[in-house]
Design a protein around this motif. Structure first.
Motif, PDB file in Angstrom:
ATOM      1  N   ASP A  57      -7.806  -2.190   0.264  1.00  0.00           N
ATOM      2  CA  ASP A  57      -7.949  -0.804   0.707  1.00  0.00           C
ATOM      3  C   ASP A  57      -7.360  -0.702   2.105  1.00  0.00           C
ATOM      4  O   ASP A  57      -7.523  -1.611   2.927  1.00  0.00           O
ATOM      5  CB  ASP A  57      -9.425  -0.418   0.711  1.00  0.00           C
ATOM      6  N   ILE A  58      -6.658   0.390   2.364  1.00  0.00           N
ATOM      7  CA  ILE A  58      -6.038   0.583   3.677  1.00  0.00           C
ATOM      8  C   ILE A  58      -7.100   1.023   4.681  1.00  0.00           C
ATOM      9  O   ILE A  58      -7.843   1.986   4.424  1.00  0.00           O
ATOM     10  CB  ILE A  58      -4.904   1.618   3.597  1.00  0.00           C
ATOM     11  N   ALA A  59      -7.161   0.344   5.815  1.00  0.00           N
ATOM     12  CA  ALA A  59      -8.127   0.689   6.854  1.00  0.00           C
ATOM     13  C   ALA A  59      -7.753   2.005   7.525  1.00  0.00           C
ATOM     14  O   ALA A  59      -6.581   2.267   7.799  1.00  0.00           O
ATOM     15  CB  ALA A  59      -8.182  -0.430   7.902  1.00  0.00           C
ATOM     16  N   ASP A  60      -8.751   2.854   7.747  1.00  0.00           N
ATOM     17  CA  ASP A  60      -8.576   4.129   8.464  1.00  0.00           C
ATOM     18  C   ASP A  60      -7.507   5.008   7.817  1.00  0.00           C
ATOM     19  O   ASP A  60      -6.767   5.711   8.505  1.00  0.00           O
ATOM     20  CB  ASP A  60      -8.217   3.875   9.941  1.00  0.00           C
ATOM     21  N   PHE A  61      -7.439   5.000   6.496  1.00  0.00           N
ATOM     22  CA  PHE A  61      -6.386   5.771   5.837  1.00  0.00           C
ATOM     23  C   PHE A  61      -6.577   7.271   6.036  1.00  0.00           C
ATOM     24  O   PHE A  61      -5.602   8.013   6.161  1.00  0.00           O
ATOM     25  CB  PHE A  61      -6.351   5.446   4.340  1.00  0.00           C
ATOM     26  N   THR A  62      -7.822   7.726   6.076  1.00  0.00           N
ATOM     27  CA  THR A  62      -8.069   9.155   6.273  1.00  0.00           C
ATOM     28  C   THR A  62      -7.500   9.626   7.598  1.00  0.00           C
ATOM     29  O   THR A  62      -6.836  10.668   7.690  1.00  0.00           O
ATOM     30  CB  THR A  62      -9.571   9.451   6.203  1.00  0.00           C
ATOM     31  N   THR A  63      -7.730   8.838   8.640  1.00  0.00           N
ATOM     32  CA  THR A  63      -7.203   9.191   9.970  1.00  0.00           C
ATOM     33  C   THR A  63      -5.680   9.186   9.962  1.00  0.00           C
ATOM     34  O   THR A  63      -5.037  10.077  10.525  1.00  0.00           O
ATOM     35  CB  THR A  63      -7.732   8.207  11.020  1.00  0.00           C
TER      36      THR A  63
ATOM     37  N   TYR B 169      -3.851   1.634  -9.301  1.00  0.00           N
ATOM     38  CA  TYR B 169      -3.942   2.148  -7.947  1.00  0.00           C
ATOM     39  C   TYR B 169      -5.066   3.182  -7.929  1.00  0.00           C
ATOM     40  O   TYR B 169      -5.129   4.046  -8.802  1.00  0.00           O
ATOM     41  CB  TYR B 169      -2.638   2.815  -7.501  1.00  0.00           C
ATOM     42  N   ILE B 170      -5.937   3.075  -6.959  1.00  0.00           N
ATOM     43  CA  ILE B 170      -7.045   4.021  -6.829  1.00  0.00           C
ATOM     44  C   ILE B 170      -6.922   4.665  -5.458  1.00  0.00           C
ATOM     45  O   ILE B 170      -7.411   4.134  -4.451  1.00  0.00           O
ATOM     46  CB  ILE B 170      -8.415   3.323  -6.969  1.00  0.00           C
ATOM     47  N   GLY B 171      -6.199   5.793  -5.392  1.00  0.00           N
ATOM     48  CA  GLY B 171      -5.913   6.368  -4.078  1.00  0.00           C
ATOM     49  C   GLY B 171      -5.006   5.429  -3.305  1.00  0.00           C
ATOM     50  O   GLY B 171      -3.900   5.119  -3.712  1.00  0.00           O
ATOM     51  N   ASP B 172      -5.513   4.928  -2.174  1.00  0.00           N
ATOM     52  CA  ASP B 172      -4.755   3.956  -1.391  1.00  0.00           C
ATOM     53  C   ASP B 172      -5.199   2.527  -1.692  1.00  0.00           C
ATOM     54  O   ASP B 172      -4.761   1.583  -1.029  1.00  0.00           O
ATOM     55  CB  ASP B 172      -4.903   4.244   0.111  1.00  0.00           C
ATOM     56  N   ALA B 173      -6.063   2.353  -2.665  1.00  0.00           N
ATOM     57  CA  ALA B 173      -6.578   1.025  -3.014  1.00  0.00           C
ATOM     58  C   ALA B 173      -5.789   0.430  -4.172  1.00  0.00           C
ATOM     59  O   ALA B 173      -5.175   1.147  -4.973  1.00  0.00           O
ATOM     60  CB  ALA B 173      -8.052   1.116  -3.387  1.00  0.00           C
TER      61      ALA B 173
END
Length: 539
Positions: free
Chosen positions: A299-305, A340-344
């Protein structure tokens, strides 16, 4: 019985009275609108009317009799004129527009007056001396422009000039003989069908293309070298229908199983693995079956930001690059991309093909991904890895299904990915994954945890590198960290904090810094019934 030509008509009376003979000037096109052929003799009111080109040539040569034995057999000067099965002569074009010299009628009339007045003419009379002259319309707006096989716009008078030249010189295009045409069609169909029966489909398609190219090359050679016209469409259609029939047969028989497997797995596996499975379909049982596998979640860290501060087109481009590079590493290491689950990313090793070292391959793939991202990617990713039993197979509904893994092993791998943030790591693997990969991998134990929904503690490790590779934590620092962890697990928090702080001060290790904070918190407020395990009550 004469076949009447409905487009023929007599000239106006003034012209008819002055003419020495008549000929049909109408040339009907083929069904596709192209002018390829001409009917040399047609019927009008039960009378045979020659084409104007045939009438001109017969008059110039002084031919007294043209034999029309039957519609498909015309003789002039005792010589058979080559006709096709419809009784038409194929026009042998010599080139595009202006193949024959042409002059404007106004220039001819003007030149005649100039000669009569003793002046030098604009057009010399020599250009028409002893020549057959055709008067006609060639301007586009006067509707006598014909599409020919070699030109989209071809003047009608030049069509007649071409036919006259063919007849004068005996420069004919001869139709391919019917029995030879049948042989070519039969051979095309036979070669295409046998090729697809005995050879793999890809080779069969190559044979079909070769037949088409050979038909075109052969017909071109016969046409230009020998003046023989061989139809290309019929061999092409014969090969097409035969190929289609054999492809259908192969699809319904021996090739079906391999195609099913390739179709099912090409999205998830590397081409090499798909090819290996298709060679031995019995090694795979479609549906669900329990296997020991290693699950991988990232999962990408801080993807929302990141997404809030990045323009959508740029974000999509960055994500595509990220997914492409990480997926490539997963597949190169023998992993199966699940989804792929969103950015995961969810992937697993050990299915559909069994492998003894799937835990090590998953961990080394995770290290390769982190190394790649350290070289300039805008993203930081956290990865969780767990080895255990899972149900793997094509799971879903009759309408839609995926080749995937389900079970507690999947859930725990996802939980470990989330714990990276809480313990300052980027890769976290379970004890079962470490035990299965320790012969290939160096890792440090970073404690034991209880995750939400599980009462049994899980030992956790951080992979550092393949055995023999250098990494940021030397042997001495690893020993200090290990000693600090042991002190923490027996409740000697202040002593553990001192050692964790020492490692953090030397290396900047985030996991050691977080443990310093936990130790200080537990030293002030010791957890009741502490058993050396950190409890996490949220995902």
């Amino acid at each position: 019985m004469l076949k009447s030509n409905s487009i023929s008509s007599l000239p106006i009376p003034g012209v008819a009275e002055s003419a020495s003979g008549f000929g049909n000037a109408q040339v009907p096109p083929d069904e596709d609108g192209i002018y390829r052929r001409i009917s040399l003799i047609d019927a009008m009111d039960s009378h045979a009317i020659p084409a104007i080109s045939l009438k001109v040539v017969s008059d110039v040569r002084g031919v007294g009799n043209i034999e029309w034995l039957q519609r498909k057999n015309i003789k002039m000067d005792g010589r058979n004129l080559p006709l096709d099965s419809d009784g038409m002569m194929m026009i042998n074009y010599y080139g595009g527009t202006d193949t024959f010299p042409n002059y404007p009628l106004a220039g001819i009339i003007s030149s005649a007056f100039q000669v009569a007045n003793g002046d030098d003419p604009q057009i010399s009379p020599e250009v028409v001396k002893d020549k057959i002259v055709i008067f006609g319309l060639a301007a586009p707006g006067l509707y006598d422009m014909k599409p020919s096989p070699i030109s989209r716009v071809y003047p009608g008078p030049e069509v007649h000039a071409t036919v006259i030249e063919n007849l004068m010189r005996g420069d004919f295009m001869r139709p391919f003989r019917a029995h030879a045409d049948f042989v070519v069609v039969f051979l095309s169909a036979a070669i295409a069908s046998l090729g697809l029966t005995w050879i793999a489909t890809s080779w069969g398609i190559a044979i079909f293309i070769a037949i088409v190219l050979c038909s075109i090359a052969g017909s071109s050679f016969l046409l230009f070298a020998n003046g023989i016209w061989m139809p290309v469409v019929t061999p092409f259609l014969a090969a097409s229908f035969s190929s289609f029939a054999m492809i259908l047969k192969n699809y319904l028989t021996e090739g079906r199983r391999r195609r099913e497997i390739k179709s099912a797995f090409k999205q998830y596996l590397s081409p090499e693995v798909v090819s290996e499975i298709s060679k031995d379909p019995e090694s795979l049982r479609l549906g669900g079956e329990e296997k020991i596998v290693t699950l991988f979640f990232s999962d990408i860290a801080d993807f929302t930001t990141i997404s809030e501060s990045t323009e959508p087109p740029a974000l999509v481009a960055q994500l595509n690059e990220y997914f492409s590079s990480t997926t490539r590493i997963i597949q190169e290491s023998g992993g199966t991309l699940d989804k792929y689950i969103g950015d995961a990313i969810m992937a697993f090793w050990g299915a559909p093909l069994p492998m003894d070292d799937h835990a090590a391959k998953a961990a080394i793939a995770a290290l390769r991904i982190q190394s790649l991202l350290d070289k300039g990617s805008p993203f930081t990713t956290r990865i969780g890895i767990h080895t255990g039993p899972a149900v793997v197979g094509n799971i879903g509904s009759d309408i839609r299904f995926n080749y995937t893994a389900i079970g507690d092993t999947v859930n725990l791998a996802s939980r470990l990915e989330g714990l990276n943030k809480k313990l300052g790591t980027r890769i976290m693997m379970s004890e079962s994954s470490f035990e299965a990969s320790k012969d290939f991998l160096e890792a440090r134990r970073i404690g034991a945890v209880r995750v939400k929904g599980r009462s049994k503690p899980v030992g956790i490790y951080e992979p550092l590198g393949a055995i023999g590779e250098s990494h940021s934590l030397s042997g001495d620092l690893l020993s200090i960290f290990s000693d600090a962890l042991l002190l923490f697990e027996v409740g000697r928090f202040s002593e553990a904090a001192a050692l964790f702080n020492k490692v953090a001060g030397i290396t900047g290790d985030q996991c050691s810094k977080i443990y310093v904070g936990i130790c200080n918190q537990y030293d002030l407020n010791p957890p009741e019934g502490f058993d050396g395990v950190i409890n996490f009550t949220t995902k």
